[in-house]
Scaffold this motif. Structure first.
Motif, short mmCIF file in Angstrom:
data_model
loop_
_atom_site.label_atom_id
_atom_site.label_comp_id
_atom_site.label_asym_id
_atom_site.label_seq_id
_atom_site.Cartn_x
_atom_site.Cartn_y
_atom_site.Cartn_z
N UNK A 20 10.39 9.96 -10.26
CA UNK A 20 10.38 11.37 -10.87
C UNK A 20 8.97 11.90 -10.71
N UNK A 21 8.29 11.55 -9.84
CA UNK A 21 6.93 12.13 -9.65
C UNK A 21 5.75 11.59 -10.42
N UNK A 22 6.11 10.39 -11.16
CA UNK A 22 5.07 9.84 -11.94
C UNK A 22 4.32 8.93 -11.32
N UNK A 23 3.01 8.88 -10.93
CA UNK A 23 2.31 7.91 -10.12
C UNK A 23 2.29 6.70 -10.39
N UNK A 61 0.83 -1.11 -0.04
CA UNK A 61 -0.06 0.03 0.00
C UNK A 61 0.92 1.37 0.08
N UNK A 62 1.70 1.34 1.01
CA UNK A 62 2.56 2.54 0.80
C UNK A 62 3.46 2.75 -0.20
N UNK A 63 4.10 1.66 -0.76
CA UNK A 63 4.88 1.82 -2.00
C UNK A 63 3.85 2.30 -3.00
N UNK A 64 2.82 1.83 -3.22
CA UNK A 64 1.91 2.13 -4.30
C UNK A 64 1.40 3.64 -4.10
N UNK A 65 1.24 4.17 -3.08
CA UNK A 65 0.76 5.31 -2.86
C UNK A 65 1.82 6.34 -2.72
N UNK A 66 3.25 6.01 -2.27
CA UNK A 66 4.08 7.04 -2.19
C UNK A 66 5.27 6.70 -3.22
N UNK A 67 5.41 5.68 -3.74
CA UNK A 67 6.32 5.32 -4.89
C UNK A 67 6.69 6.40 -6.08
#
Length: 173
Positions: A76-79, A65-71
């Motif tokens: 480079x800012x790409x979701x 969850x955290x990596x998907x949300x904050x990765x």
């Protein structure tokens, strides 16, 4: 392990993401950012448990969850889409028994719901007594927080714990 992408490596990475009215944090052993923004979590396990035993754990849920949300911070800012996230449990005692976990949108939506519900439950507890103590004292031996409840000096020192069902904490799924 086999299947680990080549790419930029981040070791001992800590990420925080907003969750409800607070923050959720995860500290990863290693994250590899591969081609196309593919993110792979590598987690070494030093306990005796087989890696498959960790798949249904809070750790798996929180890490993905955290990596998907904050990765996006690593890309480079790409979701980051949940399908770009995978996790590899690599056990020191069983190096040939690597366990892979693939994440997806359905799991992500379910994780958000479960984490928000659990965070809301915990945020609603007002006093120390409301948190309650387990009746299963054997669990205290591996608890890193045992010093807060005075359940015994020296407990929790080697705390690679086997996660029990969350029903014990009132956080049923």
């Amino acid at each position: 392990p086999v299947g680990l992408p080549a790419g930029e490596v981040f070791s001992e990475l800590e990420l925080w993401v907003p969750l409800g009215t607070g923050w959720l944090t995860a500290r990863f052993d290693r994250v590899v950012v591969g081609e196309g923004g593919r993110l792979c979590i590598v987690d070494w396990k030093t306990g005796r448990g087989l890696p498959a035993e960790y798949l249904a754990s809070w750790q798996t849920l929180v890490y993905c969850f955290v990596l998907s949300e904050g990765g996006s911070l690593l890309c480079g800012g790409v979701p980051v889409e949940p399908e770009q996230v995978s996790l590899c449990y690599w056990p020191a005692a069983f190096p040939d028994q690597v366990q892979w976990y693939r994440y997806d949108r359905t799991q992500h939506d379910q994780a958000r719901e479960r984490l928000e519900r659990s965070a809301g439950f915990l945020a609603g507890l007002q006093t120390r007594e409301e948190f309650g103590l387990t009746e299963e004292l054997k669990r205290c031996a591996s608890c890193e927080f045992q010093s807060y409840c005075s359940r015994g000096a020296g407990m929790g020192a080697g705390w690679e714990f086997d996660e029990e069902e969350e029903e014990d904490w009132g956080l049923e799924s």
